[in-house]
Design a protein around this motif. Structure first.
Motif, PDB file in Angstrom:
ATOM      1  N   CYS A 124      37.024  37.502  32.940  1.00 39.65           N
ATOM      2  CA  CYS A 124      36.909  37.912  34.314  1.00 39.65           C
ATOM      3  C   CYS A 124      35.809  37.518  34.752  1.00 39.65           C
ATOM      4  O   CYS A 124      34.616  37.614  34.331  1.00 39.65           O
ATOM      5  CB  CYS A 124      37.116  39.419  34.664  1.00 39.65           C
ATOM      6  N   CYS A 149      40.017  42.564  37.141  1.00 38.22           N
ATOM      7  CA  CYS A 149      40.858  42.434  36.123  1.00 38.22           C
ATOM      8  C   CYS A 149      41.333  43.928  35.736  1.00 38.22           C
ATOM      9  O   CYS A 149      41.879  44.029  34.616  1.00 38.22           O
ATOM     10  CB  CYS A 149      39.932  42.113  35.032  1.00 38.22           C
ATOM     11  N   THR A 155      41.493  37.938  33.185  1.00 44.32           N
ATOM     12  CA  THR A 155      42.587  37.717  33.887  1.00 44.32           C
ATOM     13  C   THR A 155      43.542  36.522  33.662  1.00 44.32           C
ATOM     14  O   THR A 155      43.007  35.412  33.036  1.00 44.32           O
ATOM     15  CB  THR A 155      42.241  37.613  35.385  1.00 44.32           C
TER      16      THR A 155
END
Ligand SMILES: [Zn+2]
Length: 161
Positions: A124, A149, A155
């Motif tokens: 993230c 996230c 992510t």
């Protein structure tokens, strides 16, 4: 022949439950004892489950049961009634609870329970390894789980709309 839960493959029942080692369970047991003694409003769940309260914010209480299941106890959005506590399989809800609990219970190792970053994901960029955001007030109690996230720390680009 009816389908019996006992015959479900392990992979089905463990996809969303977390694996908690014996050392962490021992620590969580102490937390549970303290939480019951301090008469948190969520005693009902704590007394009937081997579990700890991870967080209780905005009317949503999230618990981690020692079998690795995460329990959510919230209000019905329409009626405003307390719903029955239930096991959640929503990974975002699970991550939110676990990351909040790691912070509130000062047990950072809880975050290790969450799924590792998959190969097709990237770390993230919004929270780095922290998984939480501090608000600008400098108040250490003013924080929120990373909304990008959801606390996972990574992510997958293809699922971001
Ligand atoms: Zn993040």
């Amino acid at each position: 022949m009816s389908i019996d839960d006992d015959y479900a493959p392990d992979s089905v029942s463990t996809t969303t439950s977390l694996t908690i080692g014996p050392e962490l369970i021992a620590r969580l047991s102490l937390v549970q004892t303290q939480q019951i003694a301090s008469r948190k409003s969520s005693n009902e769940v704590l007394l009937h489950n081997d579990a700890v309260l991870l967080t209780n914010r905005s009317g949503v209480a999230i618990f981690l049961r020692f079998d690795g299941n995460v329990i959510v106890w919230d209000y019905d959005g329409l009626s405003g009634d307390r719903r029955d506590p239930r096991v959640t399989e929503d990974i975002e809800q699970i991550a939110f609870g676990v990351v909040s609990g790691a912070k509130e219970l000062q047990l950072p190792e809880l975050r290790e329970l969450l799924p590792k970053q998959p190969e097709n994901a990237s770390g993230c960029r919004q929270c780095g390894p922290e998984r939480i955001f501090y608000n600008s007030s400098q108040d250490p109690d003013e924080w929120t789980v990373c909304p990008f996230c959801k606390g996972l720390g990574w992510t997958v680009d293809s699922i971001i709309c």
